[in-house]
Every structure is written in structure tokens, then in C-alpha cells.
Design a protein around this motif. Sequence first.
Motif, PDB file in Angstrom:
ATOM      1  N   UNK A 168       0.852  -1.199   0.000  1.00 30.50           N
ATOM      2  CA  UNK A 168       0.000   0.000   0.000  1.00 30.50           C
ATOM      3  C   UNK A 168       0.882   1.242   0.000  1.00 30.50           C
ATOM      4  N   UNK A 169       0.589   2.163  -0.903  1.00 30.12           N
ATOM      5  CA  UNK A 169       1.299   3.435  -0.963  1.00 30.12           C
ATOM      6  C   UNK A 169       0.307   4.547  -0.645  1.00 30.12           C
ATOM      7  N   UNK A 170       0.648   5.381   0.336  1.00 34.06           N
ATOM      8  CA  UNK A 170      -0.236   6.472   0.752  1.00 34.06           C
ATOM      9  C   UNK A 170       0.235   7.812   0.187  1.00 34.06           C
ATOM     10  N   UNK A 171      -0.726   8.646  -0.185  1.00 29.83           N
ATOM     11  CA  UNK A 171      -0.446   9.991  -0.692  1.00 29.83           C
ATOM     12  C   UNK A 171      -1.134  10.998   0.219  1.00 29.83           C
ATOM     13  N   UNK A 172      -0.389  11.986   0.659  1.00 31.16           N
ATOM     14  CA  UNK A 172      -0.968  12.987   1.555  1.00 31.16           C
ATOM     15  C   UNK A 172      -2.077  13.751   0.852  1.00 31.16           C
ATOM     16  N   UNK A 173      -3.206  13.974   1.516  1.00 30.14           N
ATOM     17  CA  UNK A 173      -4.296  14.744   0.891  1.00 30.14           C
ATOM     18  C   UNK A 173      -3.839  16.126   0.431  1.00 30.14           C
ATOM     19  N   UNK A 174      -2.912  16.731   1.172  1.00 25.00           N
ATOM     20  CA  UNK A 174      -2.472  18.079   0.802  1.00 25.00           C
ATOM     21  C   UNK A 174      -1.659  18.099  -0.491  1.00 25.00           C
ATOM     22  N   UNK A 175      -1.212  16.932  -0.977  1.00 32.97           N
ATOM     23  CA  UNK A 175      -0.557  16.899  -2.282  1.00 32.97           C
ATOM     24  C   UNK A 175      -1.565  17.177  -3.395  1.00 32.97           C
ATOM     25  N   UNK A 176      -2.830  16.942  -3.138  1.00 40.45           N
ATOM     26  CA  UNK A 176      -3.914  17.236  -4.101  1.00 40.45           C
ATOM     27  C   UNK A 176      -3.699  16.560  -5.444  1.00 40.45           C
ATOM     28  N   UNK A 177      -3.310  15.293  -5.405  1.00 42.40           N
ATOM     29  CA  UNK A 177      -3.114  14.546  -6.651  1.00 42.40           C
ATOM     30  C   UNK A 177      -4.471  14.190  -7.249  1.00 42.40           C
ATOM     31  N   UNK A 178      -4.713  14.658  -8.439  1.00 47.09           N
ATOM     32  CA  UNK A 178      -6.000  14.383  -9.084  1.00 47.09           C
ATOM     33  C   UNK A 178      -5.997  13.054  -9.827  1.00 47.09           C
ATOM     34  N   UNK A 179      -4.809  12.531 -10.121  1.00 43.44           N
ATOM     35  CA  UNK A 179      -4.733  11.280 -10.874  1.00 43.44           C
ATOM     36  C   UNK A 179      -3.501  10.489 -10.492  1.00 43.44           C
ATOM     37  N   UNK A 180      -3.691   9.190 -10.261  1.00 43.00           N
ATOM     38  CA  UNK A 180      -2.589   8.248 -10.105  1.00 43.00           C
ATOM     39  C   UNK A 180      -2.921   7.036 -10.974  1.00 43.00           C
ATOM     40  N   UNK A 181      -2.055   6.750 -11.917  1.00 40.34           N
ATOM     41  CA  UNK A 181      -2.247   5.609 -12.805  1.00 40.34           C
ATOM     42  C   UNK A 181      -1.166   4.579 -12.522  1.00 40.34           C
ATOM     43  N   UNK A 182      -1.448   3.339 -12.850  1.00 35.95           N
ATOM     44  CA  UNK A 182      -0.499   2.266 -12.558  1.00 35.95           C
ATOM     45  C   UNK A 182      -0.312   1.391 -13.778  1.00 35.95           C
ATOM     46  N   UNK A 183       0.859   0.784 -13.865  1.00 36.88           N
ATOM     47  CA  UNK A 183       1.129  -0.205 -14.896  1.00 36.88           C
ATOM     48  C   UNK A 183       0.774  -1.576 -14.327  1.00 36.88           C
ATOM     49  N   UNK A 184      -0.094  -2.335 -14.997  1.00 38.26           N
ATOM     50  CA  UNK A 184      -0.484  -3.644 -14.464  1.00 38.26           C
ATOM     51  C   UNK A 184       0.726  -4.555 -14.246  1.00 38.26           C
ATOM     52  N   UNK A 185       0.684  -5.289 -13.154  1.00 36.98           N
ATOM     53  CA  UNK A 185       1.736  -6.243 -12.820  1.00 36.98           C
ATOM     54  C   UNK A 185       1.127  -7.645 -12.866  1.00 36.98           C
ATOM     55  N   UNK A 186       1.664  -8.546 -13.672  1.00 41.71           N
ATOM     56  CA  UNK A 186       1.109  -9.900 -13.746  1.00 41.71           C
ATOM     57  C   UNK A 186       1.028 -10.547 -12.366  1.00 41.71           C
ATOM     58  N   UNK A 187      -0.125 -11.100 -12.043  1.00 41.49           N
ATOM     59  CA  UNK A 187      -0.299 -11.755 -10.752  1.00 41.49           C
ATOM     60  C   UNK A 187      -0.727 -10.833  -9.639  1.00 41.49           C
ATOM     61  N   UNK A 188      -0.903  -9.538  -9.942  1.00 42.96           N
ATOM     62  CA  UNK A 188      -1.286  -8.557  -8.924  1.00 42.96           C
ATOM     63  C   UNK A 188      -2.493  -7.750  -9.421  1.00 42.96           C
ATOM     64  N   UNK A 189      -3.334  -7.347  -8.486  1.00 43.39           N
ATOM     65  CA  UNK A 189      -4.397  -6.393  -8.784  1.00 43.39           C
ATOM     66  C   UNK A 189      -4.048  -5.063  -8.119  1.00 43.39           C
ATOM     67  N   UNK A 190      -4.669  -3.991  -8.595  1.00 44.56           N
ATOM     68  CA  UNK A 190      -4.395  -2.671  -8.022  1.00 44.56           C
ATOM     69  C   UNK A 190      -5.696  -1.910  -7.863  1.00 44.56           C
ATOM     70  N   UNK A 191      -5.756  -1.116  -6.805  1.00 44.22           N
ATOM     71  CA  UNK A 191      -6.942  -0.300  -6.542  1.00 44.22           C
ATOM     72  C   UNK A 191      -6.507   1.091  -6.101  1.00 44.22           C
ATOM     73  N   UNK A 192      -6.986   2.104  -6.804  1.00 45.28           N
ATOM     74  CA  UNK A 192      -6.692   3.499  -6.478  1.00 45.28           C
ATOM     75  C   UNK A 192      -7.856   4.068  -5.678  1.00 45.28           C
ATOM     76  N   UNK A 193      -7.546   4.714  -4.557  1.00 44.78           N
ATOM     77  CA  UNK A 193      -8.577   5.278  -3.682  1.00 44.78           C
ATOM     78  C   UNK A 193      -8.496   6.798  -3.672  1.00 44.78           C
ATOM     79  N   UNK A 194      -9.661   7.444  -3.847  1.00 46.15           N
ATOM     80  CA  UNK A 194      -9.777   8.887  -3.688  1.00 46.15           C
ATOM     81  C   UNK A 194     -10.594   9.176  -2.435  1.00 46.15           C
ATOM     82  N   UNK A 195     -10.310  10.277  -1.781  1.00 47.52           N
ATOM     83  CA  UNK A 195     -10.997  10.644  -0.545  1.00 47.52           C
ATOM     84  C   UNK A 195     -11.669  12.006  -0.698  1.00 47.52           C
ATOM     85  N   UNK A 196     -12.940  12.055  -0.371  1.00 42.22           N
ATOM     86  CA  UNK A 196     -13.672  13.326  -0.412  1.00 42.22           C
ATOM     87  C   UNK A 196     -13.277  14.164   0.803  1.00 42.22           C
ATOM     88  N   UNK A 197     -12.785  15.350   0.572  1.00 44.26           N
ATOM     89  CA  UNK A 197     -12.324  16.223   1.654  1.00 44.26           C
ATOM     90  C   UNK A 197     -13.422  17.197   2.078  1.00 44.26           C
TER      91      UNK A 197
END
Length: 247
Positions: free
Chosen positions: A65-94
Motif C-alpha cells: 500500500x502506498x499512501x499519498x498525503x491529501x495536501x498533495x492534491x493529486x487528481x490522478x494516479x495511474x499504474x502499470x499492471x503487474x502480472x499476478x497482482x491487482x491494483x486499486x486506487x482510492x480517492x478521498x472526499x475532503x
Amino acid sequence: MSTHRALRATVVAVAFGATGLLGAGVASAHVTADIYGSEPQKGGSGAIVLRVPNEEADAGTTKVEIDFKPEYALSSVRYKPVPGWTAEVTKTQLPAPVKNGKNLDVTNPVTKIVFTAQPGSGIAKGDAEYQDFEITASTLPSTVDELVLPAIQTYDNGQVVSWDQVSTGGAEPEHPAPTVKLAAASAGGDDHAAMASGSGESGSGGSSGTDDTARWLGGAGLIVGALGLGVGGGAVLRSRKAGKSNA
């Protein structure tokens, strides 16, 4: 004979030097965040490779799990698929919007991405394997010089290791958080690390792919050049021997 030995030593040294350039940074004792190429710019986009080594002799890694500080205000995080792994991006309503690197309001920034190994996959127990997780993030903040990206590593025996300690300039902490330095924004904007090929969200490739190709071709050119030096040197020596025989 001395000329042949000197030439062979030069070829070996160049070949090993080229190999070192291509293989630098493969091994790491901690979870790290790496940038290939120039530093991402403030207010732009950044391609980041999170390298996760397994460190337990009797357990393998099954979740990262990689955490991003809310104050960074990242609007988008994309990932390259890794064989054998799933990925889930979470956004938080402030409760209140935060300003991103372009001074625009963001109310639901990306705060987390979780990579989970499917059954039978993961990073094997012991300390011989690692896994790279490639992501791109935007818009990068303009108010910090460094991104701090705390990571949580979970093993198949239930053990959880938090890589979240920030260095204060002294000795390195036991579990340092992965970090990425940000360069000052240029006048022409930041096209660095446009979307990596095969990312988890749609997006066209940019200068990142071109830079990667150029770097790999450059590294390969060093090795080919070293081999060419050896072949050319051998040809010169053979011609000299032939000349002596004819004489």
C-alpha cells in the motif's frame, strides 16, 4: 602479447562499466521510490517506480500500500499492471478543497493505491526477490520540494511493516519512507513522465516512453561498442601477425 593483453583489459573494463550502468539500483534493502531520467517538476506529472524487496526469510509479500498525503492534491494516479497482482486506487472526499500544483481546487484527491497479489503470486520469501510497481501521478504539488510516500508491506504470515519514517538529516531510520525529489517548474511546462505504457488508466504515451527507449538504446550501445572494440582489436592483431608471416 602486451598489446593484446592491454586491449583485452580495456574491452573487459568497458563491458563491465556498461553492465554496471544498466544494472545500477537493482538491489535495495528498503522500499524505495525511484525516478528514471530527470526529476519530475512541480505542478507537472511524474513517473515513479516503487521497488519492494522481500525481507522475511519465512514469509512472502502479498500486499503493498502506498499512501499519498491529501495536501498533495493529486487528481490522478495511474499504474502499470503487474502480472499476478491487482491494483486499486482510492480517492478521498475532503471537507474543504485543497489547491493542487496548478493552483486549482481539488476536493477528492488520490490518497492511496493498493497492490494485492493474487493466489499463488506475490514476492517469494527470502531476500532474493523484489517487485517493481510503476505509477504516474499528477498534478504534482508546487509547495514541497519532496514527495513523501509512506508504504505498508504485508506478508503472508500476517506481519505488517510500515515504511513511514522520515529522515531528519541524521542516521537513516530503520523503516524510511520512500521519497521523490521535485524539480522547479520550467517555463515550458512539464511533459516528463507522461503515461507509462500499459498503465491502469487510459492515456497516450509521452516523452517518458521516448526517454526510456533512448536510455536503453544508449546502454545497449555501450555494450555493442565494447564488443565492437574487441572485434576490431582482434582484426588489427591478426593483420599484424599476417604481415609478419608474409615478411
